[in-house]
Design a protein around this motif. Structure first.
Motif, short mmCIF file in Angstrom:
data_model
loop_
_atom_site.label_atom_id
_atom_site.label_comp_id
_atom_site.label_asym_id
_atom_site.label_seq_id
_atom_site.Cartn_x
_atom_site.Cartn_y
_atom_site.Cartn_z
N ALA A 1 0.83 -1.21 0.00
CA ALA A 1 0.00 0.00 0.00
C ALA A 1 0.86 1.26 0.00
CB ALA A 1 -0.93 0.00 1.22
N MET A 2 2.08 1.14 0.54
CA MET A 2 3.02 2.26 0.55
C MET A 2 3.84 2.31 -0.74
SD MET A 2 4.37 1.65 4.45
CE MET A 2 5.84 2.62 4.19
N ARG A 3 3.58 1.36 -1.62
CA ARG A 3 4.28 1.25 -2.91
C ARG A 3 5.78 1.02 -2.76
NH1 ARG A 3 0.20 1.69 -6.05
NH2 ARG A 3 -1.25 3.41 -6.17
N ARG A 4 6.13 0.24 -1.74
CA ARG A 4 7.53 -0.13 -1.56
C ARG A 4 7.86 -1.26 -2.53
NH1 ARG A 4 7.58 4.03 0.58
NH2 ARG A 4 8.16 4.51 2.71
N PRO A 5 9.05 -1.23 -3.13
CA PRO A 5 9.43 -2.32 -4.04
C PRO A 5 9.62 -3.64 -3.27
CG PRO A 5 11.27 -0.80 -3.71
CD PRO A 5 10.09 -0.22 -3.00
N GLU A 6 9.30 -4.72 -3.94
CA GLU A 6 9.45 -6.07 -3.39
C GLU A 6 8.87 -6.18 -1.97
OE1 GLU A 6 13.20 -8.07 -4.23
OE2 GLU A 6 13.83 -6.23 -5.27
N PRO A 7 7.58 -5.93 -1.82
CA PRO A 7 6.99 -5.91 -0.48
C PRO A 7 7.11 -7.23 0.27
CG PRO A 7 5.28 -5.81 -2.16
CD PRO A 7 6.58 -5.65 -2.86
N GLN A 8 7.05 -8.37 -0.41
CA GLN A 8 7.17 -9.66 0.29
C GLN A 8 8.57 -9.84 0.88
OE1 GLN A 8 3.86 -10.94 0.94
NE2 GLN A 8 5.04 -12.82 0.86
N ALA A 9 9.59 -9.55 0.10
CA ALA A 9 10.96 -9.69 0.59
C ALA A 9 11.23 -8.69 1.72
CB ALA A 9 11.95 -9.48 -0.55
N LEU A 10 10.75 -7.48 1.56
CA LEU A 10 10.93 -6.46 2.58
C LEU A 10 10.18 -6.85 3.85
CD1 LEU A 10 12.32 -3.79 3.15
CD2 LEU A 10 10.36 -2.62 2.13
N ALA A 11 8.99 -7.41 3.70
CA ALA A 11 8.21 -7.85 4.87
C ALA A 11 8.92 -8.99 5.59
CB ALA A 11 6.81 -8.28 4.43
N SER A 12 9.50 -9.91 4.84
CA SER A 12 10.26 -11.00 5.48
C SER A 12 11.40 -10.45 6.30
CB SER A 12 10.79 -11.96 4.42
OG SER A 12 9.74 -12.66 3.80
N SER A 13 12.12 -9.49 5.76
CA SER A 13 13.25 -8.88 6.45
C SER A 13 12.78 -8.12 7.68
CB SER A 13 13.97 -7.95 5.48
OG SER A 13 14.95 -7.21 6.13
N ALA A 14 11.70 -7.36 7.54
CA ALA A 14 11.18 -6.58 8.67
C ALA A 14 10.71 -7.50 9.80
CB ALA A 14 10.04 -5.67 8.21
N LEU A 15 10.00 -8.55 9.43
CA LEU A 15 9.52 -9.49 10.45
C LEU A 15 10.68 -10.16 11.16
CD1 LEU A 15 7.19 -10.87 11.89
CD2 LEU A 15 7.16 -12.56 10.03
N ALA A 16 11.69 -10.56 10.41
CA ALA A 16 12.87 -11.18 11.03
C ALA A 16 13.53 -10.22 12.01
CB ALA A 16 13.85 -11.62 9.95
N GLU A 17 13.61 -8.97 11.66
CA GLU A 17 14.23 -7.98 12.54
C GLU A 17 13.40 -7.76 13.80
OE1 GLU A 17 16.07 -3.46 12.36
OE2 GLU A 17 15.61 -4.51 10.51
N MET A 18 12.08 -7.68 13.63
CA MET A 18 11.20 -7.49 14.78
C MET A 18 11.28 -8.67 15.75
SD MET A 18 7.99 -5.91 12.63
CE MET A 18 6.77 -6.13 13.90
N VAL A 19 11.16 -9.87 15.20
CA VAL A 19 11.18 -11.08 16.02
C VAL A 19 12.54 -11.25 16.69
CG1 VAL A 19 11.05 -13.61 15.94
CG2 VAL A 19 9.36 -12.22 14.71
N GLY A 20 13.59 -11.07 15.92
CA GLY A 20 14.93 -11.22 16.47
C GLY A 20 15.22 -10.20 17.56
N ALA A 21 14.82 -8.97 17.35
CA ALA A 21 15.06 -7.93 18.36
C ALA A 21 14.32 -8.25 19.66
CB ALA A 21 14.63 -6.56 17.83
N MET A 22 13.05 -8.70 19.54
CA MET A 22 12.30 -9.02 20.76
C MET A 22 12.89 -10.26 21.45
SD MET A 22 10.13 -8.23 23.00
CE MET A 22 9.25 -6.86 22.25
N ALA A 23 13.27 -11.26 20.69
CA ALA A 23 13.86 -12.46 21.29
C ALA A 23 15.16 -12.11 22.02
CB ALA A 23 14.11 -13.52 20.22
#
Length: 194
Positions: free
Chosen positions: A143-165
């Motif tokens: 919706a924000m028109r970011r390129p490669e939203p799936q790959a970017l979402a995977s990276s963002a989720l990994a960062e969020m989960v890793g930081a909290m862990a």
């Protein structure tokens, strides 16, 4: 008959809520059927009226945890434009409040390291829940028109989960908050939300 069925569903839900909390806090080793049933105010023998086995309970408890995650995602992403909702989600996910709520929080930081040792049904449900979480982030990025939203979402989720862990693994609360703050600000900057 309807009252009996409704009672059975409420009982099952109570067991699943207890199991979900036990999994978040102690992993699969934290799920003792006898202790769980006692905490739910039920007898051990009643367990098999609801679940075929402990493994069956764990698989269903994972579904229950991801229902909570879905509700959290709805709260932040359903009625807000992509950037606003995503920024609010990141702020919450990497907050002191979320750090303190390990027993009620997202299952991803709590269980990721254990998933490879879980029974197949539990692993499948965990993977499905993780993919659904990632896909909701990808929709916001799209919706924000970011390129490669799936790959970017995977990276963002990994960062969020890793930081909290990692933050939950630290004994120094101030260091944990510093880690979450750095992850929060850098991730939002990287996603164009700062």
């Amino acid at each position: 008959m309807a009252d009996k069925s409704a009672h059975k569903e409420r009982t099952r839900a109570r067991i699943l809520d207890e199991a979900a909390q036990a999994l978040r806090i102690g992993g699969t080793e934290g799920v003792s059927v006898a202790a769980l049933m006692k905490r739910a105010g039920l007898t051990h023998g009643g367990f098999y009226a609801h679940f075929a086995s402990r493994d069956d309970l764990v698989a269903h408890a994972i579904d229950r945890m991801f229902q909570d995650s879905s509700a959290m995602l709805d709260h932040f992403l359903r009625d807000r434009p992509g950037a606003d909702g995503l920024a609010a989600l990141i702020d919450y996910y990497l907050s002191e409040q979320a750090l303190r709520m390990a027993g009620q929080g997202c299952p991803l930081p709590a269980l990721t390291g254990e998933v490879p040792r879980m029974p197949a049904a539990a692993r499948t449900r965990f993977e499905r829940g993780m993919e659904a979480f990632r896909d909701r982030i990808a929709l916001a990025l799209d919706a924000m028109r970011r390129p490669e939203p799936q790959a970017l979402a995977s990276s963002a989720l990994a960062e969020m989960v890793g930081a909290m862990a990692l933050a939950r693994a630290l004994s120094d609360h101030s260091a944990a908050l510093d880690l979450l703050g750095a992850a929060r600000s850098r991730l939002k900057l990287r996603l164009g939300l700062a």
